[in-house]
Motif scaffolding. Structure first.
Motif, PDB file in Angstrom:
ATOM      1  N   VAL A   6       0.892  -1.151   0.000  1.00 38.97           N
ATOM      2  CA  VAL A   6       0.000   0.000   0.000  1.00 38.97           C
ATOM      3  C   VAL A   6       0.933   1.204   0.000  1.00 38.97           C
ATOM      4  CG1 VAL A   6      -1.786   1.271   1.234  1.00 38.97           C
ATOM      5  CG2 VAL A   6      -1.833  -1.244   1.190  1.00 38.97           C
ATOM      6  N   GLY A   7       1.014   1.841  -1.141  1.00 39.82           N
ATOM      7  CA  GLY A   7       2.007   2.877  -1.396  1.00 39.82           C
ATOM      8  C   GLY A   7       3.059   2.270  -2.309  1.00 39.82           C
ATOM      9  N   ALA A   8       3.319   2.938  -3.425  1.00 42.87           N
ATOM     10  CA  ALA A   8       4.235   2.364  -4.418  1.00 42.87           C
ATOM     11  C   ALA A   8       5.233   3.410  -4.905  1.00 42.87           C
ATOM     12  CB  ALA A   8       3.422   1.795  -5.586  1.00 42.87           C
ATOM     13  N   GLY A   9       5.813   4.128  -3.956  1.00 46.66           N
ATOM     14  CA  GLY A   9       6.814   5.131  -4.291  1.00 46.66           C
ATOM     15  C   GLY A   9       8.200   4.534  -4.438  1.00 46.66           C
ATOM     16  N   LYS A  10       9.205   5.360  -4.258  1.00 44.32           N
ATOM     17  CA  LYS A  10      10.596   4.953  -4.472  1.00 44.32           C
ATOM     18  C   LYS A  10      11.033   3.826  -3.540  1.00 44.32           C
ATOM     19  CE  LYS A  10      11.997   9.391  -6.298  1.00 44.32           C
ATOM     20  NZ  LYS A  10      12.785  10.595  -6.087  1.00 44.32           N
ATOM     21  N   MET A  11      10.682   3.933  -2.260  1.00 40.73           N
ATOM     22  CA  MET A  11      11.088   2.873  -1.326  1.00 40.73           C
ATOM     23  C   MET A  11      10.400   1.552  -1.660  1.00 40.73           C
ATOM     24  SD  MET A  11      13.456   3.838   0.736  1.00 40.73           S
ATOM     25  CE  MET A  11      13.473   3.077   2.342  1.00 40.73           C
ATOM     26  N   ALA A  12       9.100   1.597  -1.940  1.00 45.38           N
ATOM     27  CA  ALA A  12       8.382   0.373  -2.301  1.00 45.38           C
ATOM     28  C   ALA A  12       8.978  -0.246  -3.554  1.00 45.38           C
ATOM     29  CB  ALA A  12       6.892   0.663  -2.493  1.00 45.38           C
ATOM     30  N   THR A  13       9.302   0.584  -4.521  1.00 45.81           N
ATOM     31  CA  THR A  13       9.908   0.087  -5.765  1.00 45.81           C
ATOM     32  C   THR A  13      11.227  -0.607  -5.474  1.00 45.81           C
ATOM     33  OG1 THR A  13       8.849   1.853  -7.026  1.00 45.81           O
ATOM     34  CG2 THR A  13      10.727   0.751  -8.058  1.00 45.81           C
ATOM     35  N   ALA A  14      12.071   0.020  -4.669  1.00 45.32           N
ATOM     36  CA  ALA A  14      13.362  -0.573  -4.318  1.00 45.32           C
ATOM     37  C   ALA A  14      13.179  -1.888  -3.560  1.00 45.32           C
ATOM     38  CB  ALA A  14      14.185   0.408  -3.486  1.00 45.32           C
ATOM     39  N   ILE A  15      12.224  -1.927  -2.647  1.00 40.71           N
ATOM     40  CA  ILE A  15      11.981  -3.142  -1.868  1.00 40.71           C
ATOM     41  C   ILE A  15      11.545  -4.282  -2.787  1.00 40.71           C
ATOM     42  CG2 ILE A  15      10.507  -4.199  -0.097  1.00 40.71           C
ATOM     43  CD1 ILE A  15      10.499  -1.352   1.252  1.00 40.71           C
ATOM     44  N   LYS A  17      12.038  -4.602  -6.035  1.00 42.11           N
ATOM     45  CA  LYS A  17      13.163  -5.004  -6.899  1.00 42.11           C
ATOM     46  C   LYS A  17      14.126  -5.914  -6.135  1.00 42.11           C
ATOM     47  CE  LYS A  17      14.515  -1.684  -9.989  1.00 42.11           C
ATOM     48  NZ  LYS A  17      14.907  -0.288 -10.351  1.00 42.11           N
ATOM     49  N   GLY A  18      14.380  -5.578  -4.867  1.00 43.22           N
ATOM     50  CA  GLY A  18      15.240  -6.421  -4.039  1.00 43.22           C
ATOM     51  C   GLY A  18      14.628  -7.785  -3.780  1.00 43.22           C
ATOM     52  N   MET A  19      13.327  -7.798  -3.504  1.00 42.58           N
ATOM     53  CA  MET A  19      12.631  -9.063  -3.244  1.00 42.58           C
ATOM     54  C   MET A  19      12.732 -10.003  -4.441  1.00 42.58           C
ATOM     55  SD  MET A  19       9.141  -7.631  -1.470  1.00 42.58           S
ATOM     56  CE  MET A  19       8.274  -9.207  -1.500  1.00 42.58           C
ATOM     57  N   LEU A  20      12.692  -9.423  -5.626  1.00 42.94           N
ATOM     58  CA  LEU A  20      12.684 -10.237  -6.845  1.00 42.94           C
ATOM     59  C   LEU A  20      14.084 -10.501  -7.396  1.00 42.94           C
ATOM     60  CD1 LEU A  20       9.651  -8.538  -8.616  1.00 42.94           C
ATOM     61  CD2 LEU A  20       9.673 -10.691  -7.322  1.00 42.94           C
ATOM     62  N   SER A  21      15.106  -9.950  -6.751  1.00 40.73           N
ATOM     63  CA  SER A  21      16.462 -10.029  -7.293  1.00 40.73           C
ATOM     64  C   SER A  21      17.029 -11.437  -7.346  1.00 40.73           C
ATOM     65  CB  SER A  21      17.402  -9.118  -6.506  1.00 40.73           C
ATOM     66  OG  SER A  21      17.536  -9.574  -5.168  1.00 40.73           O
ATOM     67  N   ILE A 113       4.705  -5.534  12.294  1.00 42.02           N
ATOM     68  CA  ILE A 113       6.158  -5.403  12.370  1.00 42.02           C
ATOM     69  C   ILE A 113       6.503  -4.004  11.870  1.00 42.02           C
ATOM     70  CG2 ILE A 113       8.399  -6.236  11.575  1.00 42.02           C
ATOM     71  CD1 ILE A 113       7.113  -9.012  11.317  1.00 42.02           C
ATOM     72  N   ARG A 114       7.126  -3.253  12.737  1.00 35.40           N
ATOM     73  CA  ARG A 114       7.559  -1.902  12.374  1.00 35.40           C
ATOM     74  C   ARG A 114       8.976  -2.000  11.828  1.00 35.40           C
ATOM     75  NH1 ARG A 114       8.497   2.988  16.627  1.00 35.40           N
ATOM     76  NH2 ARG A 114       9.116   4.549  15.082  1.00 35.40           N
ATOM     77  N   VAL A 115       9.178  -1.452  10.646  1.00 36.73           N
ATOM     78  CA  VAL A 115      10.465  -1.570   9.968  1.00 36.73           C
ATOM     79  C   VAL A 115      10.970  -0.179   9.614  1.00 36.73           C
ATOM     80  CG1 VAL A 115      11.665  -2.547   7.970  1.00 36.73           C
ATOM     81  CG2 VAL A 115       9.757  -3.794   8.999  1.00 36.73           C
ATOM     82  N   MET A 116      12.238   0.061   9.890  1.00 33.03           N
ATOM     83  CA  MET A 116      12.851   1.333   9.532  1.00 33.03           C
ATOM     84  C   MET A 116      14.089   1.088   8.668  1.00 33.03           C
ATOM     85  SD  MET A 116      11.339   4.116  10.653  1.00 33.03           S
ATOM     86  CE  MET A 116      10.009   3.336   9.789  1.00 33.03           C
ATOM     87  N   PRO A 117      13.904   1.171   7.358  1.00 31.70           N
ATOM     88  CA  PRO A 117      15.055   1.081   6.460  1.00 31.70           C
ATOM     89  C   PRO A 117      15.652   2.475   6.236  1.00 31.70           C
ATOM     90  CG  PRO A 117      13.036   1.099   5.183  1.00 31.70           C
ATOM     91  CD  PRO A 117      12.636   1.188   6.647  1.00 31.70           C
ATOM     92  N   ASN A 118      16.879   2.523   5.755  1.00 27.41           N
ATOM     93  CA  ASN A 118      17.438   3.818   5.365  1.00 27.41           C
ATOM     94  C   ASN A 118      17.544   3.876   3.839  1.00 27.41           C
ATOM     95  OD1 ASN A 118      19.683   2.180   4.939  1.00 27.41           O
ATOM     96  ND2 ASN A 118      21.036   3.295   6.317  1.00 27.41           N
ATOM     97  N   THR A 119      17.838   5.046   3.310  1.00 28.10           N
ATOM     98  CA  THR A 119      17.795   5.225   1.853  1.00 28.10           C
ATOM     99  C   THR A 119      18.840   4.427   1.071  1.00 28.10           C
ATOM    100  OG1 THR A 119      19.052   7.280   2.033  1.00 28.10           O
ATOM    101  CG2 THR A 119      16.645   7.453   1.923  1.00 28.10           C
ATOM    102  N   PRO A 120      20.006   4.058   1.609  1.00 25.72           N
ATOM    103  CA  PRO A 120      20.911   3.215   0.832  1.00 25.72           C
ATOM    104  C   PRO A 120      20.295   1.856   0.446  1.00 25.72           C
ATOM    105  CG  PRO A 120      22.141   4.299   2.551  1.00 25.72           C
ATOM    106  CD  PRO A 120      20.677   4.581   2.808  1.00 25.72           C
ATOM    107  N   LEU A 121      19.168   1.520   1.066  1.00 24.30           N
ATOM    108  CA  LEU A 121      18.411   0.338   0.670  1.00 24.30           C
ATOM    109  C   LEU A 121      18.135   0.374  -0.833  1.00 24.30           C
ATOM    110  CD1 LEU A 121      15.335  -1.191   2.264  1.00 24.30           C
ATOM    111  CD2 LEU A 121      14.950   0.122   0.208  1.00 24.30           C
ATOM    112  N   MET A 122      17.983   1.564  -1.400  1.00 22.15           N
ATOM    113  CA  MET A 122      17.633   1.703  -2.811  1.00 22.15           C
ATOM    114  C   MET A 122      18.736   1.219  -3.746  1.00 22.15           C
ATOM    115  SD  MET A 122      15.193   5.000  -3.101  1.00 22.15           S
ATOM    116  CE  MET A 122      15.548   6.142  -1.803  1.00 22.15           C
ATOM    117  N   ILE A 123      19.938   1.042  -3.204  1.00 22.01           N
ATOM    118  CA  ILE A 123      21.020   0.484  -4.018  1.00 22.01           C
ATOM    119  C   ILE A 123      21.549  -0.823  -3.424  1.00 22.01           C
ATOM    120  CG2 ILE A 123      21.690   2.683  -5.074  1.00 22.01           C
ATOM    121  CD1 ILE A 123      24.059   2.703  -2.993  1.00 22.01           C
ATOM    122  N   LEU A 151      18.427  -6.319   0.533  1.00 26.58           N
ATOM    123  CA  LEU A 151      18.648  -4.873   0.399  1.00 26.58           C
ATOM    124  C   LEU A 151      19.701  -4.335   1.355  1.00 26.58           C
ATOM    125  CD1 LEU A 151      14.853  -4.187   0.171  1.00 26.58           C
ATOM    126  CD2 LEU A 151      16.483  -3.998  -1.715  1.00 26.58           C
ATOM    127  N   GLY A 152      20.407  -5.220   2.042  1.00 26.20           N
ATOM    128  CA  GLY A 152      21.434  -4.793   2.990  1.00 26.20           C
ATOM    129  C   GLY A 152      21.313  -5.581   4.277  1.00 26.20           C
TER     130      GLY A 152
END
Length: 174
Positions: A6-15, A17-21, A113-123, A151-152
């Motif tokens: 629910v929400g498909a912005g930059k973080m969701a996209t990165a997540i 992509k990582g899930m499917l990697s 589950i509360r999750v706090m990723p940081n932005t380097p997750l995107m790479i 993702l790290g």
């Protein structure tokens, strides 16, 4: 196992992509997504390769897990929209600053589950902390770890430490 974003912005996209990697344990067919913004939905579909609709209610119907990737200021609207429709599901939230208790009561669920990723997750170089609610199962925690592991680094922490971890890992890359 199906996961609805629910929400498909930059973080969701990165997540996603990582899930499917690495192809395991997730496949495109396991992932559903929605975003209220047509532009974000189209961009998500193009970049992640997963269809993205506009209705959160539709994508959560057949999902086992709901991954909230909305801005904190929008969480109340999402809770209002989905309350009563997700009571048997596990909520995984990356909404910054939204406490477990708020999510549990706001959605009327038992497992969060509360999750706090940081932005380097995107790479793929992220640092992610996750804090499960008391009723979260081992399978819930394993699923959250499986989502973020590509993702790290991922560490489980008590919720009272998540803000400190977020401050350190969020400021560190800067």
């Amino acid at each position: 196992m199906r996961i609805a974003f629910v929400g498909a912005g930059k973080m969701a996209t990165a997540i996603v992509k990582g899930m499917l990697s690495n192809g395991k344990p997730f496949a495109k067919e396991d992932i559903l997504a929605s975003d209220v913004s047509e532009k974000s939905a189209e961009l998500f579909t193009r970049e992640a390769g997963v269809p993205c609709g506009r209705s959160a209610r539709e994508v959560v119907e057949t999902a086992d897990f709901i991954l909230l990737a909305v801005k904190p200021q929008n969480i109340r609207d999402v809770m209002s929209d989905l309350r009563g429709k997700v009571s048997e599901k596990t909520i995984i939230s990356i909404a910054a600053g939204i406490k477990l208790e708020t999510l549990l009561t706001g959605f009327g669920v038992e497992r969060v589950i509360r999750v706090m990723p940081n932005t380097p997750l995107m790479i793929g170089e992220g640092a992610t902390a996750l804090a499960p609610s008391p009723n979260a199962t081992e399978n819930d925690i394993k699923t959250a770890l499986d989502i973020f592991a590509p993702l790290g680094v991922v560490h489980q922490v008590d919720e009272n430490l998540i803000d400190a971890v977020t401050a350190l890992s969020g400021s560190g890359p800067a």
